[in-house]
Design an enzyme around this catalytic site. Structure first.
Site, PDB file in Angstrom:
ATOM      1  N   ASP A 155      -5.376   1.828 -12.636  1.00  0.00           N
ATOM      2  CA  ASP A 155      -5.241   2.529 -11.350  1.00  0.00           C
ATOM      3  C   ASP A 155      -6.566   2.376 -10.616  1.00  0.00           C
ATOM      4  OD1 ASP A 155      -4.049   4.159  -9.343  1.00  0.00           O
ATOM      5  OD2 ASP A 155      -5.174   5.873 -10.074  1.00  0.00           O
ATOM      6  N   TYR A 161      -7.121   2.434  -2.922  1.00  0.00           N
ATOM      7  CA  TYR A 161      -6.332   1.224  -2.712  1.00  0.00           C
ATOM      8  C   TYR A 161      -5.447   1.383  -1.460  1.00  0.00           C
ATOM      9  CZ  TYR A 161      -7.113  -0.819  -7.433  1.00  0.00           C
ATOM     10  OH  TYR A 161      -7.639  -1.402  -8.553  1.00  0.00           O
ATOM     11  N   CYS A 202       2.608   8.291  -5.527  1.00  0.00           N
ATOM     12  CA  CYS A 202       1.219   7.927  -5.792  1.00  0.00           C
ATOM     13  C   CYS A 202       0.823   8.714  -7.039  1.00  0.00           C
ATOM     14  CB  CYS A 202       0.321   8.315  -4.617  1.00  0.00           C
ATOM     15  SG  CYS A 202      -1.449   8.161  -4.989  1.00  0.00           S
TER      16      CYS A 202
HETATM   17  N1  DGL Z   1      -2.923   6.163  -7.456  1.00  0.00           N
HETATM   18  C1  DGL Z   1      -2.608   5.029  -6.688  1.00  0.00           C
HETATM   19  C2  DGL Z   1      -1.164   4.951  -6.270  1.00  0.00           C
HETATM   20  O1  DGL Z   1      -0.329   5.381  -7.031  1.00  0.00           O
HETATM   21  C3  DGL Z   1      -3.620   4.549  -5.671  1.00  0.00           C
HETATM   22  C4  DGL Z   1      -4.257   5.560  -4.798  1.00  0.00           C
HETATM   23  C5  DGL Z   1      -5.351   4.947  -3.928  1.00  0.00           C
HETATM   24  O2  DGL Z   1      -6.331   4.446  -4.485  1.00  0.00           O
HETATM   25  O3  DGL Z   1      -5.209   4.957  -2.689  1.00  0.00           O
HETATM   26  O4  DGL Z   1      -0.819   4.426  -5.252  1.00  0.00           O
END
Ligand code: DGL
Length: 261
Positions: free
Chosen positions: A15, A47, A187
């Site tokens: 992650d 991300y 998320c």
């Molecule tokens: N935890 C990640 C997701 O499920 C990413 C969150 C991020 O870094 O913006 O999308």
């Protein structure tokens, strides 16, 4: 390809930071005796605000790392990475890979009665639209909401209830007004905010966490056959924050953290 025949003893998780620990925790609870490698790409968090091109490049570095680690299976414990790069990662990996999105869809289909589902996720996941596409293929009406500040609240261990609830209302109001009876936590950081989310929506909406069906599926395939647990963590920035905040999420001390170049 992901196979129901393989033992998968060495399992990787990835992650952007702490969120994937919500998935890892559930898998580890069912299978405490495995060899695990958790990779937190904290130098690149969030991300959710990255472009597709940036995410593809990031995904290639992740696969290179796990190829070197010689894992059997990678759990992409990140909806953003899953939505954008899963098939690309599969094409260059020496191991099998599963992502969270298909499990979120599966759980929502089992949960919804009125066929109206909300998806809360990062901007990149919402823009990519994989959840929306897969749900609509199953005759579900979808309302998505990008929750821009949520990952920051988790990474910074924010405890300012008023500030968080204000953002929860802003992001979830359209989904409540749309009439969803189910919301996918799209998320992996968001399960950590579940109490705030429920405080706003009340009892009429069910939240689904893709990690529940994912962990059950992995358990069915791998079982808990080994007799020892070995966990190694790798981070690309801020190992001490990861240790402190990650321990709270996972409910046990985090040791064995290596900072990568
Ligand atoms: N935890 C990640 C997701 O499920 C990413 C969150 C991020 O870094 O913006 O999308």
């Amino acid at each position: 390809m992901y196979s129901k025949q393989k033992p998968y003893n060495k399992i990787g998780f990835v992650d952007s930071g702490l969120g994937g620990l919500t998935v890892f925790k559930k898998v580890k609870k069912l299978m405490p005796n495995k060899e695990y490698i958790y990779f937190a790409d904290s130098a690149n968090v969030p991300y959710g605000s990255k472009t597709r091109e940036q995410m593809i490049k990031i995904s290639e570095n992740i696969v290179r790392f796990f190829n070197e680690q010689q894992i059997d299976l990678l759990v992409v414990a990140c909806n953003t990475l899953t939505s954008i790069a899963l098939s690309h990662m599969r094409s260059i990996a020496n191991f099998d890979i599963i992502g969270v999105v298909e499990y979120g869809v599966k759980s929502a289909l089992q949960t919804t009665s009125n066929k109206k589902v909300g998806v809360i996720a990062t901007k990149a996941t919402v823009d990519n639209g994989l959840y929306k596409k897969l749900l609509e293929q199953n005759d579900i009406e979808v309302c998505q909401s990008a929750c821009l500040d949520f990952v920051g609240f988790v990474e910074e261990d924010c405890k300012d209830k008023e500030k968080i609830l204000k953002k929860v209302e802003e992001y979830l109001k359209p989904i409540v007004e749309f009439g969803a009876d189910t919301i996918i936590l799209g998320c992996t950081h968001y399960p950590i905010l579940i109490e705030y989310l429920k405080e706003y929506t009340g009892e009429n909406i069910t939240f689904v966490d893709p990690a529940d069906s994912l962990s059950e599926d992995i358990y069915e395939i791998c079982g808990n056959y080994q007799n020892k647990c070995d966990i190694k963590y790798y981070v690309t920035k801020n190992p001490s924050d990861f240790k402190i905040n990650g321990s709270k999420i996972i409910g046990e001390p985090i040791e064995n953290v290596t900072e990568m170049e």
